[in-house]
Enzyme design. Sequence first.
Site, PDB file in Angstrom:
ATOM      1  N   HIS A 121       1.081   3.932   2.095  1.00 23.39           N
ATOM      2  CA  HIS A 121       1.472   4.687   3.291  1.00 23.39           C
ATOM      3  C   HIS A 121       2.995   4.863   3.294  1.00 23.39           C
ATOM      4  O   HIS A 121       3.739   3.986   2.847  1.00 23.39           O
ATOM      5  CB  HIS A 121       1.019   3.960   4.569  1.00 23.39           C
ATOM      6  CG  HIS A 121      -0.409   4.257   4.933  1.00 23.39           C
ATOM      7  ND1 HIS A 121      -1.198   3.401   5.677  1.00 23.39           N
ATOM      8  CD2 HIS A 121      -1.188   5.343   4.652  1.00 23.39           C
ATOM      9  CE1 HIS A 121      -2.400   3.948   5.838  1.00 23.39           C
ATOM     10  NE2 HIS A 121      -2.420   5.114   5.235  1.00 23.39           N
ATOM     11  N   HIS A 141       6.394  -5.630  11.309  1.00 25.20           N
ATOM     12  CA  HIS A 141       5.635  -4.381  11.417  1.00 25.20           C
ATOM     13  C   HIS A 141       5.252  -4.167  12.888  1.00 25.20           C
ATOM     14  O   HIS A 141       4.083  -4.110  13.264  1.00 25.20           O
ATOM     15  CB  HIS A 141       4.387  -4.445  10.511  1.00 25.20           C
ATOM     16  CG  HIS A 141       3.777  -3.099  10.219  1.00 25.20           C
ATOM     17  ND1 HIS A 141       2.788  -2.546  11.010  1.00 25.20           N
ATOM     18  CD2 HIS A 141       4.002  -2.198   9.239  1.00 25.20           C
ATOM     19  CE1 HIS A 141       2.434  -1.374  10.516  1.00 25.20           C
ATOM     20  NE2 HIS A 141       3.160  -1.137   9.434  1.00 25.20           N
ATOM     21  N   ASP A 198      -0.502  -4.213   5.671  1.00 30.74           N
ATOM     22  CA  ASP A 198      -1.197  -3.824   6.901  1.00 30.74           C
ATOM     23  C   ASP A 198      -2.674  -4.194   6.786  1.00 30.74           C
ATOM     24  O   ASP A 198      -3.308  -3.948   5.766  1.00 30.74           O
ATOM     25  CB  ASP A 198      -1.085  -2.308   7.112  1.00 30.74           C
ATOM     26  CG  ASP A 198       0.347  -1.857   7.343  1.00 30.74           C
ATOM     27  OD1 ASP A 198       1.251  -2.713   7.268  1.00 30.74           O
ATOM     28  OD2 ASP A 198       0.551  -0.657   7.604  1.00 30.74           O
ATOM     29  N   ASP A 247       5.463   4.690   5.343  1.00 30.06           N
ATOM     30  CA  ASP A 247       6.432   3.762   5.937  1.00 30.06           C
ATOM     31  C   ASP A 247       6.662   2.512   5.075  1.00 30.06           C
ATOM     32  O   ASP A 247       7.520   1.695   5.387  1.00 30.06           O
ATOM     33  CB  ASP A 247       6.018   3.363   7.374  1.00 30.06           C
ATOM     34  CG  ASP A 247       4.636   2.754   7.467  1.00 30.06           C
ATOM     35  OD1 ASP A 247       3.761   3.141   6.676  1.00 30.06           O
ATOM     36  OD2 ASP A 247       4.433   1.878   8.334  1.00 30.06           O
ATOM     37  N   HIS A 248       5.895   2.411   3.984  1.00 30.95           N
ATOM     38  CA  HIS A 248       6.086   1.289   3.049  1.00 30.95           C
ATOM     39  C   HIS A 248       6.563   1.788   1.686  1.00 30.95           C
ATOM     40  O   HIS A 248       6.800   0.985   0.790  1.00 30.95           O
ATOM     41  CB  HIS A 248       4.766   0.517   2.874  1.00 30.95           C
ATOM     42  CG  HIS A 248       4.262  -0.091   4.145  1.00 30.95           C
ATOM     43  ND1 HIS A 248       4.305  -1.442   4.389  1.00 30.95           N
ATOM     44  CD2 HIS A 248       3.744   0.477   5.263  1.00 30.95           C
ATOM     45  CE1 HIS A 248       3.810  -1.685   5.600  1.00 30.95           C
ATOM     46  NE2 HIS A 248       3.467  -0.535   6.152  1.00 30.95           N
ATOM     47  N   HIS A 276       0.849  -1.190   0.000  1.00 31.21           N
ATOM     48  CA  HIS A 276       0.000   0.000   0.000  1.00 31.21           C
ATOM     49  C   HIS A 276       0.882   1.236   0.000  1.00 31.21           C
ATOM     50  O   HIS A 276       2.115   1.136   0.038  1.00 31.21           O
ATOM     51  CB  HIS A 276      -0.983  -0.014   1.173  1.00 31.21           C
ATOM     52  CG  HIS A 276      -0.363   0.045   2.540  1.00 31.21           C
ATOM     53  ND1 HIS A 276       0.550  -0.871   2.995  1.00 31.21           N
ATOM     54  CD2 HIS A 276      -0.566   0.914   3.570  1.00 31.21           C
ATOM     55  CE1 HIS A 276       0.882  -0.573   4.246  1.00 31.21           C
ATOM     56  NE2 HIS A 276       0.233   0.516   4.613  1.00 31.21           N
TER      57      HIS A 276
HETATM   58 ZN    ZN Z   1      -0.336   1.325   6.607  1.00 34.89          ZN
END
Ligand code: ZN
Length: 305
Positions: free
Chosen positions: A65, A270, A212, A67-68, A63
């Site tokens: 976001h 994570h 996530d 942090d990815h 995805h």
């Molecule tokens: Zn996320």
Amino acid sequence: MKLTFLGTSAGSPTAQRNVSSIVLDVRQERGRLWLFDCGETTQMQMQKAKFSLSKLEILFLTHLHGDHLFGLPGVLTSRSLMQNQSSLILVGPKGIKQFIETVIEISDSWLTYPLNIIELEKDCTVFEDNLFRVEAKLLQHRVPCFGYRIIEKDLPATLNIDKLKQDNIEIGSLYSDLKKGKTIILDDGRLINGLDYLGQIKKGRKLAILGDTIPCEASIELAKDVDVLVHEATQEHALADKAIARGHSTTTHAATIAKQANAKKLIMTHISPRYSLHDNDKLVSEAKNIFPNTEIATDFSTFEI
Ligand code: ZN
């Protein structure tokens, strides 16, 4: 096939954990590396783990976001400086194309190799060749987030050449019939069963790498009977309400999915920055109450599949 975790922290990096990124090392199977998610500092983590950017073949994003994702522009543009200019496939949710094109334009950067971007909007097979198939399914997070099921195809049985020689059977033109396990009449009149000269089919391995998510049916489907399930476990189970409210899972959730899916092994990653490495035992033992074959990933931990 090996998994190496380059980053295992949720949301932001800590002194002990970098943000999400995992290498699936398929150099032995196909000479290349696959990358799942690309948090900031991924390219430095790759260097530390001695993975070359030039070996990257497919980059899967769960995805968008930060942090990815925030390591992606650096990985793509640094790869342009490498000698090996092989093409790269980038798979991710809709929006990834706009993100890359915008970053490259505004930063006056460029790519010197073909980048094939595949944007996902629904469940689908994202990649297939004669060795592997990768399926994607939509999970349940705050933004569109996908999980991936990686299926190595069964390897056909090999011929037992020694046994054929022992029985004085000239392979020559019989090769393809023998490989199919057919019954054959030889020139000298002997009747042989090809199956007697075939070894075992080598079963392909399966793994699921999920993004996530809160616990959901798609996770169970992706992880059905896999050798390894990589599942987020952002919080301990006492914080389940907080985890769910933010679209995340706990240790107990991850273990329950592994059990329901009949996975062979669970690797949790994570992990919220609230936990230090000293908390690993506590987090793992929570999951082990439900699914005994559980481990927790730390940065640079490697797992053979
Ligand atoms: Zn996320």
